[in-house]
Design an enzyme around this catalytic site. Structure first.
Site, PDB file in Angstrom:
ATOM      1  N   SER A  90       0.822  -1.220   0.000  1.00 59.60           N
ATOM      2  CA  SER A  90       0.000   0.000   0.000  1.00 59.60           C
ATOM      3  C   SER A  90       0.852   1.266   0.000  1.00 59.60           C
ATOM      4  CB  SER A  90      -0.933   0.012   1.210  1.00 59.60           C
ATOM      5  OG  SER A  90      -0.190  -0.110   2.399  1.00 59.60           O
ATOM      6  N   HIS A 118       0.731   4.287   7.283  1.00 59.11           N
ATOM      7  CA  HIS A 118       0.910   4.891   5.947  1.00 59.11           C
ATOM      8  C   HIS A 118       1.490   6.298   6.049  1.00 59.11           C
ATOM      9  CE1 HIS A 118      -2.254   1.763   5.381  1.00 59.11           C
ATOM     10  NE2 HIS A 118      -1.424   1.460   4.398  1.00 59.11           N
ATOM     11  N   ASP A 173      -1.664   7.439   9.870  1.00 55.33           N
ATOM     12  CA  ASP A 173      -2.504   6.526  10.642  1.00 55.33           C
ATOM     13  C   ASP A 173      -1.679   5.519  11.440  1.00 55.33           C
ATOM     14  OD1 ASP A 173      -1.478   4.923   8.683  1.00 55.33           O
ATOM     15  OD2 ASP A 173      -3.350   4.672   7.578  1.00 55.33           O
TER      16      ASP A 173
END
Lengths: 281, 281
Positions: A15, A223, A220
């Site tokens: 991600s 990320h 968060d």
């Protein structure tokens, strides 16, 4: 042709790579810096670990035979940025033990660098990025807030039946464990002789070596923020400048002429518009 | 393979497209929205008009034969955004008369849509964007500031020898003339039956139909600010939703599985990792 007009930079990862096209992301910054020189192709897969990336890699990267038969664009630069999910602690389904993480990274690198590999790619320069430091409690809190009042997914229920809800919901990331995976990636880089961009160390130093300092580098707990991505981008560019200067954007030319020659000789535009190599003679 | 793992969106145009990978640019936003579904390929060429784009287009877009032989990625969406430079007034070397601008746009479109064209591309959906309103005095002032104290380029000296410096330095863009080129692009869109994203009208309305209102939509009188690009991006996405909904990012799936199936059945990861179409069955 088509998308094969320019050679490419491929970004392989999880991600952290997939979200890299977001505002201020490192993929968007690279695409902008290399526009008209190399295409930036995002192969980031949210949630993936190195086990799951390996079969995807084989479907994304051509064999030498395919490369030649299909006249595919040469991948000039490849970033490999994995480990953030491998470093999830058991019982997380994402967990990959440290030794297998190292073996998987080495397998990816050797697939491109061993002359006897079907995917041998001598023109591809590899940048191995270390995973960033994770703020476990903040990530766990973020996930709890995101899923509050929602039915847990099937995989979580199945897992909880085995190990209990407490174990499933416990923070599964940490600065310390992500640091071990980062150290392992550095070791693989040294063993395999590829350039390493040490994201973990750069972010940890920017945080003043204090978990609280990660607050504005991570959105968060896991990320990256724009500020975090800026550090990653700067690290990639300075590593290219140092290790692979021939592939730095300042040392490449646009594949089609800039506008000045057209302004000088508008009548000669058919000749001026002929495609050339991004590499200056 | 490689960059051919996913189908593509190609953005063909001038500097407005080339700069679209910058912060808040429409290309970066599209790349982010379509990540893991379609690759976004930037073919923007700063300073180019439709005359100069035509030979470049032929080198960038495959013939049907090349497409099949090389198994190239299908271009699903193509934005054509030209005219901002064609609309430069004579004696600018960028000037293309309105009638030839229209003919050039039609030639680009027919190359992809005529069944007897070597580049016939029945799966490519075209979005024709109109050029934005230009703030001529501000652009001229910007250029003057950028080049103050610098030796003029050869093409400017040559031109000035013919027409005088006053004519070379006079503002060569305007709201009015860019509006004529925008109207011409709308006409071509209607005649050829392709979707039009009317950037000129959207920006002019956002400016309150007042040149002063263009101030925060353009950074220098010609190129778009983040606010301007946001309007362009929104126009593109709403046009896709209306005209080509099957290619809207919300109606496509990721080419490789999301992480959930891996979490459900980690032992089956080799099957789960098999590439699939971005189009749901």
């Amino acid at each position: 042709m088509t998308t094969n007009t320019q050679d490419a930079i491929v970004l392989l990862g999880d991600s952290l790579t997939e979200f890299g096209f977001g505002e201020g992301g490192f993929a968007a910054k690279l695409a902008n810096a290399y526009v008209r020189k190399l295409d930036v192709i995002n192969r980031g897969f949210s949630g993936y670990n190195t086990d799951w990336i390996l079969p995807v890699f084989e479907q994304c990267f051509p064999t030498q035979e395919q490369q030649q038969q299909q006249r595919l664009p040469t991948i000039r630069l490849l970033t490999i940025w994995l480990g953030a999910n491998d470093a999830a602690l058991p019982p997380s389904p994402q967990h990959v033990p440290l030794s297998r993480y190292k073996a998987n990274l080495a397998r990816l690198i050797r697939a491109l660098r061993s002359p006897d590999s079907p995917r041998y790619a001598p023109h591809t320069r590899i940048l191995l990025l270390t995973p960033p430091p994770a703020d476990g409690p903040r990530w766990a809190q973020f996930l709890a807030e995101q899923t509050r009042g929602m039915e847990p997914p099937e995989w979580a229920k199945k897992l909880a039946a085995e190990v209990g809800w407490e174990a499933v919901q416990r923070p599964d990331r940490s600065v310390e464990v992500s640091g071990k995976y980062a150290a392992a990636a550095r070791e693989v880089g040294a063993e395999e002789g590829v350039a390493v961009v040490d994201v973990w160390t750069a972010l940890w130093e920017a945080a003043g070596k204090d978990e609280k300092g990660l607050g504005d580098l991570l959105v968060d707990g896991l990320h990256l923020s724009e500020k975090g991505y800026k550090i990653v981008y700067d690290g990639i560019v300075s590593t290219i400048a140092e290790k692979y200067p021939e592939y730095h954007f300042d040392n490449l030319q646009t594949v089609f002429a800039t506008y000045e020659p057209f302004f000088e000789n508008p009548g000669d535009y058919l000749n001026i518009a002929k495609k050339r190599s991004a590499f200056k003679d």
